[in-house]
Write a protein that holds these residues in place. Structure first.
Motif, PDB file in Angstrom:
ATOM      1  N   ASP A 122       0.823  -1.125   0.113  1.00 43.58           N
ATOM      2  CA  ASP A 122       0.147   0.037  -0.126  1.00 43.58           C
ATOM      3  C   ASP A 122       0.622   1.247   0.086  1.00 43.58           C
ATOM      4  OD1 ASP A 122      -2.335  -1.865  -0.085  1.00 43.58           O
ATOM      5  OD2 ASP A 122      -2.776  -1.521   2.179  1.00 43.58           O
ATOM      6  N   ASN A 123       1.055   1.855  -1.197  1.00 46.50           N
ATOM      7  CA  ASN A 123       2.050   3.128  -1.325  1.00 46.50           C
ATOM      8  C   ASN A 123       1.061   4.226  -1.285  1.00 46.50           C
ATOM      9  OD1 ASN A 123       4.465   1.528  -1.546  1.00 46.50           O
ATOM     10  ND2 ASN A 123       3.866   0.812  -3.704  1.00 46.50           N
ATOM     11  N   LEU A 124       0.284   4.643  -0.414  1.00 52.10           N
ATOM     12  CA  LEU A 124      -0.812   5.615  -0.355  1.00 52.10           C
ATOM     13  C   LEU A 124       0.102   7.090  -0.516  1.00 52.10           C
ATOM     14  CD1 LEU A 124      -2.953   4.182   2.503  1.00 52.10           C
ATOM     15  CD2 LEU A 124      -3.009   3.753  -0.124  1.00 52.10           C
ATOM     16  N   ARG A 125       1.506   7.143  -0.290  1.00 52.97           N
ATOM     17  CA  ARG A 125       2.142   8.266  -0.550  1.00 52.97           C
ATOM     18  C   ARG A 125       2.252   8.560  -2.109  1.00 52.97           C
ATOM     19  NH1 ARG A 125       5.838   4.382  -0.080  1.00 52.97           N
ATOM     20  NH2 ARG A 125       7.729   4.256  -1.188  1.00 52.97           N
ATOM     21  N   LEU A 126       1.773   7.866  -2.901  1.00 56.42           N
ATOM     22  CA  LEU A 126       1.858   7.965  -4.313  1.00 56.42           C
ATOM     23  C   LEU A 126       0.499   8.492  -4.733  1.00 56.42           C
ATOM     24  CD1 LEU A 126       3.822   4.884  -5.601  1.00 56.42           C
ATOM     25  CD2 LEU A 126       4.734   7.165  -5.040  1.00 56.42           C
ATOM     26  N   ASP A 127      -0.458   8.422  -3.826  1.00 59.30           N
ATOM     27  CA  ASP A 127      -1.976   9.086  -4.087  1.00 59.30           C
ATOM     28  C   ASP A 127      -1.693  10.584  -4.293  1.00 59.30           C
ATOM     29  OD1 ASP A 127      -2.786   6.257  -4.260  1.00 59.30           O
ATOM     30  OD2 ASP A 127      -3.937   6.560  -2.511  1.00 59.30           O
ATOM     31  N   ALA A 128      -2.526  11.437  -5.208  1.00 59.45           N
ATOM     32  CA  ALA A 128      -2.285  12.546  -5.420  1.00 59.45           C
ATOM     33  C   ALA A 128      -2.472  13.173  -3.939  1.00 59.45           C
ATOM     34  CB  ALA A 128      -3.438  12.915  -6.444  1.00 59.45           C
ATOM     35  N   ALA A 129      -3.298  13.017  -3.057  1.00 61.89           N
ATOM     36  CA  ALA A 129      -3.993  13.565  -1.721  1.00 61.89           C
ATOM     37  C   ALA A 129      -2.965  13.610  -0.989  1.00 61.89           C
ATOM     38  CB  ALA A 129      -5.226  12.865  -1.376  1.00 61.89           C
ATOM     39  N   ASN A 130      -2.005  12.491  -1.104  1.00 62.64           N
ATOM     40  CA  ASN A 130      -0.881  12.194  -0.114  1.00 62.64           C
ATOM     41  C   ASN A 130       0.569  12.656  -0.557  1.00 62.64           C
ATOM     42  OD1 ASN A 130      -2.916  11.115   1.584  1.00 62.64           O
ATOM     43  ND2 ASN A 130      -2.574   9.052   0.725  1.00 62.64           N
ATOM     44  N   SER A 131       0.733  12.806  -2.026  1.00 62.48           N
ATOM     45  CA  SER A 131       1.961  13.167  -2.554  1.00 62.48           C
ATOM     46  C   SER A 131       2.518  14.498  -2.269  1.00 62.48           C
ATOM     47  CB  SER A 131       1.870  12.809  -4.065  1.00 62.48           C
ATOM     48  OG  SER A 131       1.132  13.964  -4.647  1.00 62.48           O
ATOM     49  N   ALA A 132       4.029  14.436  -2.163  1.00 59.80           N
ATOM     50  CA  ALA A 132       4.697  15.612  -1.725  1.00 59.80           C
ATOM     51  C   ALA A 132       4.403  16.818  -2.962  1.00 59.80           C
ATOM     52  CB  ALA A 132       6.093  15.423  -1.728  1.00 59.80           C
ATOM     53  N   ASP A 133       4.066  16.318  -4.138  1.00 64.44           N
ATOM     54  CA  ASP A 133       4.016  17.416  -5.200  1.00 64.44           C
ATOM     55  C   ASP A 133       2.237  17.631  -5.407  1.00 64.44           C
ATOM     56  OD1 ASP A 133       3.122  15.160  -6.544  1.00 64.44           O
ATOM     57  OD2 ASP A 133       4.582  15.416  -8.242  1.00 64.44           O
ATOM     58  N   GLY A 134       1.429  16.990  -4.783  1.00 66.17           N
ATOM     59  CA  GLY A 134       0.094  17.212  -5.048  1.00 66.17           C
ATOM     60  C   GLY A 134      -0.435  16.526  -6.267  1.00 66.17           C
ATOM     61  N   ASN A 135       0.540  15.890  -7.142  1.00 66.99           N
ATOM     62  CA  ASN A 135       0.144  15.220  -7.945  1.00 66.99           C
ATOM     63  C   ASN A 135      -0.236  13.715  -8.286  1.00 66.99           C
ATOM     64  OD1 ASN A 135       0.078  17.663 -10.003  1.00 66.99           O
ATOM     65  ND2 ASN A 135       2.101  17.786  -9.498  1.00 66.99           N
ATOM     66  N   GLY A 136       0.640  13.009  -7.579  1.00 66.46           N
ATOM     67  CA  GLY A 136       0.609  11.647  -7.586  1.00 66.46           C
ATOM     68  C   GLY A 136       0.767  10.894  -8.937  1.00 66.46           C
ATOM     69  N   TYR A 137       0.422   9.587  -8.749  1.00 67.27           N
ATOM     70  CA  TYR A 137       0.665   8.675  -9.734  1.00 67.27           C
ATOM     71  C   TYR A 137      -0.837   7.993 -10.163  1.00 67.27           C
ATOM     72  CZ  TYR A 137       5.733   9.385  -9.369  1.00 67.27           C
ATOM     73  OH  TYR A 137       6.935   9.824  -9.342  1.00 67.27           O
ATOM     74  N   ALA A 138      -1.131   7.978 -11.277  1.00 72.17           N
ATOM     75  CA  ALA A 138      -2.376   7.664 -11.722  1.00 72.17           C
ATOM     76  C   ALA A 138      -2.653   6.037 -11.782  1.00 72.17           C
ATOM     77  CB  ALA A 138      -2.513   8.086 -13.178  1.00 72.17           C
TER      78      ALA A 138
END
Length: 189
Positions: free
Chosen positions: A127-143
Motif C-alpha cells: 500500500d503506497n498511499l504516498r503515491l496518491d495525489a492527496a498524499n503526494s509531496a507534489d500534490g499530483n501523485g501517480y495515476a
C-alpha cells in the motif's frame, strides 16, 4: 413502473464506457502470467493509452527493468539490454480519479512533470498511499488505472529477483524478467 425499468436499463447501458473485452490484459512473462483489470470509467485516458500500446505490440519483449521489493515492479519501456523503446506523446495525468496505489494496483510511471506518462507502468507491491495525489509531496501523485486480478503470485516472485545496476539504472533484475507478450483478453476478432 415499466417506464422506470426502461429508463434504468438505458442508463445502465449508456454508462458502459468500453466493451468488457477491452478491459482485461494478460502479461505473459518469463516468470508466469499476470492478468490486469483496467478501469476505463475512472481512468479513460490512461486506459486508452495503455490499450493502444498493447495493440501495437509495444510491451512484447520488454522487461520489468526496475524491481524494488516492498515498493513496486516497473516495466513497459525497456528492452532486455536496457534500451528505451520509442513512445508516443505523453498523456494527461489522471491521478485524482479516486483509485489508490494499494497492493496489486496498476499505475503509470512518469517523470517529475505531472503530464509525462507514456508507456511505462508499475504494479504496487504494498500500500503506497504516498503515491496518491492527496498524499503526494507534489500534490499530483501517480495515476492508478487498474488492478492485478490473477497472477499476484507471479508479481510476488518477480519482487524477489536479485537486482543490481545496469546501463546507468538501479534496481535492475540481474536476469531479465521479460514480458513476452501483452494481449487483450476476450478481444472480438
Amino acid at each position: 413502473m415499466k417506464r422506470f425499468l426502461l429508463a434504468a436499463t438505458l442508463a445502465a447501458a449508456c454508462s458502459l464506457s468500453a466493451p468488457s473485452w477491452a478491459q482485461k490484459v494478460k502479461l505473459s512473462t518469463s516468470m508466469g502470467d499476470i492478468v490486469l483489470q483496467l478501469d476505463t470509467e475512472k481512468a479513460p485516458v490512461t486506459v486508452a493509452n495503455f490499450l493502444q500500446y498493447v495493440k501495437a505490440g509495444q510491451y512484447n519483449g520488454t522487461v520489468f527493468h526496475r524491481v524494488i521489493d516492498g515498493f513496486m515492479i516497473q516495466g513497459g519501456g525497456m528492452t532486455p539490454d536496457m534500451q528505451e523503446k520509442p513512445v508516443r506523446a505523453p498523456i494527461k495525468l489522471e491521478a485524482k480519479n479516486g483509485l489508490s496505489n494499494v497492493r496489486g494496483s496498476l499505475a503509470m510511471a512518469r517523470t517529475n512533470v505531472p503530464d509525462s506518462a507514456t508507456a511505462q507502468f508499475f504494479i504496487n507491491l504494498g500500500d503506497n498511499l504516498r503515491l496518491d495525489a492527496a498524499n503526494s509531496a507534489d500534490g499530483n501523485g501517480y495515476a492508478v488505472f487498474g488492478q492485478v486480478i490473477e497472477g499476484m503470485d507471479v508479481v510476488d516472485k518477480i519482487k524477489t529477483v536479485p537486482v543490481g545496476n545496469q546501463a546507468g539504472h538501479q534496481n535492475v533484475p540481474r536476469q531479465a524478467v521479460v514480458i513476452k507478450q501483452a494481449t487483450l483478453i476476450g478481444e472480438m476478432k
